[in-house]
Scaffold this active site. Sequence first.
Site, mmCIF file in Angstrom:
data_model
loop_
_atom_site.group_PDB
_atom_site.id
_atom_site.type_symbol
_atom_site.label_atom_id
_atom_site.label_comp_id
_atom_site.label_asym_id
_atom_site.label_seq_id
_atom_site.Cartn_x
_atom_site.Cartn_y
_atom_site.Cartn_z
ATOM 1 N N ALA A 1 39.608 42.010 33.504
ATOM 2 C CA ALA A 1 38.259 41.491 33.267
ATOM 3 C C ALA A 1 37.661 40.843 34.511
ATOM 4 O O ALA A 1 36.446 40.869 34.701
ATOM 5 C CB ALA A 1 38.281 40.494 32.115
ATOM 6 N N THR A 2 38.495 40.239 35.349
ATOM 7 C CA THR A 2 37.963 39.613 36.566
ATOM 8 C C THR A 2 37.263 40.645 37.428
ATOM 9 O O THR A 2 36.150 40.407 37.933
ATOM 10 C CB THR A 2 39.085 38.919 37.355
ATOM 11 O OG1 THR A 2 39.596 37.833 36.577
ATOM 12 C CG2 THR A 2 38.569 38.378 38.681
ATOM 13 N N GLN B 1 37.605 37.271 25.104
ATOM 14 C CA GLN B 1 38.227 36.541 23.995
ATOM 15 C C GLN B 1 37.719 37.004 22.629
ATOM 16 O O GLN B 1 38.304 36.652 21.602
ATOM 17 C CB GLN B 1 37.958 35.034 24.147
ATOM 18 C CG GLN B 1 38.543 34.419 25.390
ATOM 19 C CD GLN B 1 40.056 34.305 25.347
ATOM 20 O OE1 GLN B 1 40.678 34.316 24.293
ATOM 21 N NE2 GLN B 1 40.671 34.168 26.518
ATOM 22 N N SER C 1 39.556 42.845 28.503
ATOM 23 C CA SER C 1 40.894 42.697 29.080
ATOM 24 C C SER C 1 41.923 43.088 28.038
ATOM 25 O O SER C 1 41.875 42.607 26.899
ATOM 26 C CB SER C 1 41.120 41.254 29.534
ATOM 27 O OG SER C 1 42.419 41.091 30.051
ATOM 28 N N HIS D 1 45.231 42.425 27.872
ATOM 29 C CA HIS D 1 46.305 41.515 27.500
ATOM 30 C C HIS D 1 45.859 40.392 26.571
ATOM 31 O O HIS D 1 46.679 39.603 26.118
ATOM 32 C CB HIS D 1 47.021 40.968 28.737
ATOM 33 C CG HIS D 1 46.277 39.914 29.494
ATOM 34 N ND1 HIS D 1 46.551 38.572 29.357
ATOM 35 C CD2 HIS D 1 45.299 39.999 30.425
ATOM 36 C CE1 HIS D 1 45.778 37.877 30.174
ATOM 37 N NE2 HIS D 1 45.003 38.731 30.832
ATOM 38 N N CYS E 1 43.797 29.879 33.975
ATOM 39 C CA CYS E 1 43.298 30.186 35.312
ATOM 40 C C CYS E 1 43.070 28.927 36.141
ATOM 41 O O CYS E 1 43.020 28.975 37.364
ATOM 42 C CB CYS E 1 42.002 30.978 35.219
ATOM 43 S SG CYS E 1 42.175 32.521 34.315
#
Length: 362
Positions: free
Chosen positions: A68-69, A169, A186, A188, A306
Amino acid sequence: MTYLDYQATTPLAPEALAAMLPWLESQHANPHSAHAPGRAAKAVVETARAQVAALLPQGGQVVFTSGATEALNWAIKGSFGPVVTLATEHAAVLDTAAAVERRGRAVTVLPVGSDGVVDLDRARDAMTPGTGLVAAMLVNNEIGVIQPVAELAALTHAAGALFLCDAVQGYGRVPIPEGCDLIALSAHKIHGPKGIGALWIRDGVAIEPLLHGGGQEGGVRSGTLSPALCAGFGAAARLAREQFEADRAHVTHLYALATARMAGWMLNGSATERYRGNLNLRFPGLDVARLMSELRDIAFSAGSACASGSGRPSHVLRAIGLSDAEARSSIRIGFGRYTGEEELMAALDRIDIAARAQRIAA
């Protein structure tokens, strides 16, 4: 070990592992190669793409990324014009917005209320003519608050801008509203593998590539894809779709039990507009570092993974009006599909007893 940090990452689903194993053990072809093994690898990638897309709005394409980053960086850096975002966004949005601001793009960071929800009138006022991109998180990673994404997207389009939704999320946990132009994901966070994510791009939306090279992913995202990671992501997405209602009922049940169990603790963020697999609580005077040290067999968090170890109070908790002391006395408990009722209750009892013991000792 009792694992209660689902916002940081989720346990890998057995089905996702099973989907990955053949592509880790014996099938190693490059999915961008034209020979038969390469075509077989590509077929796995395309199946995964369809599985990921099945939880998203129609009329767009899923482009795989490293996570996602990367997806958020790509969406922000690949768009044009002033950026509007929220004070409670993930660092991948706020830091990227700050980076493009240093290069000359105007950036407006909107405050949120004490409940963590943005004021729509204030958002409308910030979306001036010429605004290029509005970025907002669907479900906050620290406090679980759900933003009015559909309404924000409508305001964004009225201003002639693109709307970017950080759905990391929320994907697989709550419905993804229509109206988004770009959606970051994302694997994970939904019981898939680390190292892969995606950016969903609505049909007709064009952004500049972030990575250049081989022209993979239809020329918009260069780099060799991992069939194993794609297969794991796809399997996790398929499972999330199949178990959507069961997962939601499970976390809703656990949330009701947990909030009743933690009487005397204060909830951070809205009590109604939230994903119920996230419980962010504060206890006056709590030394969180000491609490975590005393309960090393319970995995919970003092905030975003993070930002852990930074020594700074959570920017999200500060944004909803908490003092440094209040922010530092807050913990995040995350649970989901594989969390058992008995293990959660036992862990909460131990957390509560240890916190109250600190008060007595003081």
